[in-house]
Design a protein around this motif. Sequence first.
Motif, short mmCIF file in Angstrom:
data_model
loop_
_atom_site.label_atom_id
_atom_site.label_comp_id
_atom_site.label_asym_id
_atom_site.label_seq_id
_atom_site.Cartn_x
_atom_site.Cartn_y
_atom_site.Cartn_z
N UNK A 185 -9.40 -9.82 10.13
CA UNK A 185 -9.37 -10.22 8.72
C UNK A 185 -9.80 -11.67 8.57
N UNK A 186 -9.39 -12.50 9.51
CA UNK A 186 -9.66 -13.93 9.40
C UNK A 186 -11.10 -14.30 9.73
N UNK A 187 -11.73 -13.59 10.68
CA UNK A 187 -13.06 -13.99 11.12
C UNK A 187 -14.08 -14.07 9.98
N UNK A 188 -14.20 -13.03 9.12
CA UNK A 188 -15.20 -13.13 8.03
C UNK A 188 -14.93 -14.30 7.09
N UNK A 189 -13.66 -14.58 6.83
CA UNK A 189 -13.31 -15.69 5.94
C UNK A 189 -13.76 -17.02 6.55
N UNK A 190 -13.44 -17.22 7.83
CA UNK A 190 -13.81 -18.47 8.50
C UNK A 190 -15.32 -18.60 8.60
N UNK A 191 -16.03 -17.48 8.82
CA UNK A 191 -17.50 -17.53 8.88
C UNK A 191 -18.08 -18.00 7.56
N UNK B 192 -20.52 -21.58 16.33
CA UNK B 192 -19.21 -20.98 16.04
C UNK B 192 -19.37 -19.76 15.14
N UNK B 193 -20.23 -19.86 14.12
CA UNK B 193 -20.48 -18.71 13.25
C UNK B 193 -21.05 -17.55 14.05
N UNK B 194 -21.99 -17.84 14.97
CA UNK B 194 -22.59 -16.80 15.80
C UNK B 194 -21.55 -16.14 16.69
N UNK B 195 -20.65 -16.96 17.27
CA UNK B 195 -19.62 -16.40 18.15
C UNK B 195 -18.64 -15.52 17.36
N UNK B 196 -18.21 -16.01 16.20
CA UNK B 196 -17.28 -15.22 15.39
C UNK B 196 -17.94 -13.92 14.92
N UNK B 197 -19.23 -14.01 14.55
CA UNK B 197 -19.96 -12.81 14.15
C UNK B 197 -20.07 -11.80 15.27
N UNK B 198 -20.33 -12.30 16.47
CA UNK B 198 -20.42 -11.42 17.64
C UNK B 198 -19.07 -10.76 17.92
N UNK B 199 -18.00 -11.56 17.85
CA UNK B 199 -16.66 -11.00 18.08
C UNK B 199 -16.32 -9.95 17.04
N UNK B 200 -16.69 -10.22 15.78
CA UNK B 200 -16.40 -9.27 14.72
C UNK B 200 -17.19 -7.98 14.92
N UNK B 201 -18.45 -8.11 15.32
CA UNK B 201 -19.31 -6.94 15.51
C UNK B 201 -18.83 -6.10 16.68
N UNK B 202 -18.54 -6.75 17.80
CA UNK B 202 -18.11 -6.00 19.00
C UNK B 202 -16.68 -5.52 18.88
N UNK B 203 -15.88 -6.21 18.05
CA UNK B 203 -14.50 -5.80 17.88
C UNK B 203 -14.37 -4.53 17.07
#
Length: 263
Positions: free
Chosen positions: A104-110, A252-263
């Motif tokens: 839930x937090x990742x998209x907001x932080x991105x 950081x945006x790329x990493x969070x996006x990758x984590x969200x996608x793979x998660x």
Amino acid sequence: MPETTLTTLVLLCLAAAAAGWIDAVVGGGGLLLLPALLLGLPHVPAAQVLGTNKAVAIVGTTGAAVTYVRRAPVQVGTAVRIGLTALAGSMTGAFFAAGISSDVLRPVIMVVLLGVAAFVMLRPSFGTAAAGDGEGRKVTRARTVTAVVLVGGGIGFYDGLFGPGTGTFLVLALTAVLHLDLVTASANAKIVNVCTNAGALAMFAYQGTVLWQLAALMAVFNLAGGMAGAHMALRKGSDFVRGVLLVVVFSLVAKLGFDQWTG
């Protein structure tokens, strides 16, 4: 010391040096250091990886802070107060962390980070004027209190709750609230980071989840990288820090996006 190959040790030490450099300039060294430890030590429990990460990071952060204090107009008292407030905030955030999903937090932080990147790119003057410069830019007591309570408590809470990009958010917040240039904001952020890292490391040490021998070896390289980064930031100035800031934000945006996608 866990059983690792010489190649893995060399790569971990190089990652520690690079992370120290990034962290000293603009924060965000954990983007490199923690993943490197996770990849290099796949069979080590996560708690030990996190504890070792803090033991390494605090050395480089302290070295960078000392370098800045000697050569930059650092507000040590204010930075320490913000750091202590951030420490309390991070403990509160950690208390609530179990009940909130990182998905839930990742998209907001991105979204927030992309907004930050757009703001920095569209405002070239952001972070170029020293505190107190210019009409209406004097740092009042109210702004100092705001920095201690909201920057320290708010970002500290975020650090305990989620974490990624805490150092970068500190630099941006200190620049905005205290009217610091980016170099001075980085300097003050390092002192805050020392306070928060010390609290976290004390807890990890108490729990016995620090690989001290490996941490000591990597810390030497992290210290060298941190001091080199601080010297370079001081020498090259705010424009250089601004460029590194944008690179770290997009990473950081790329990493969070990758984590969200793979998660």
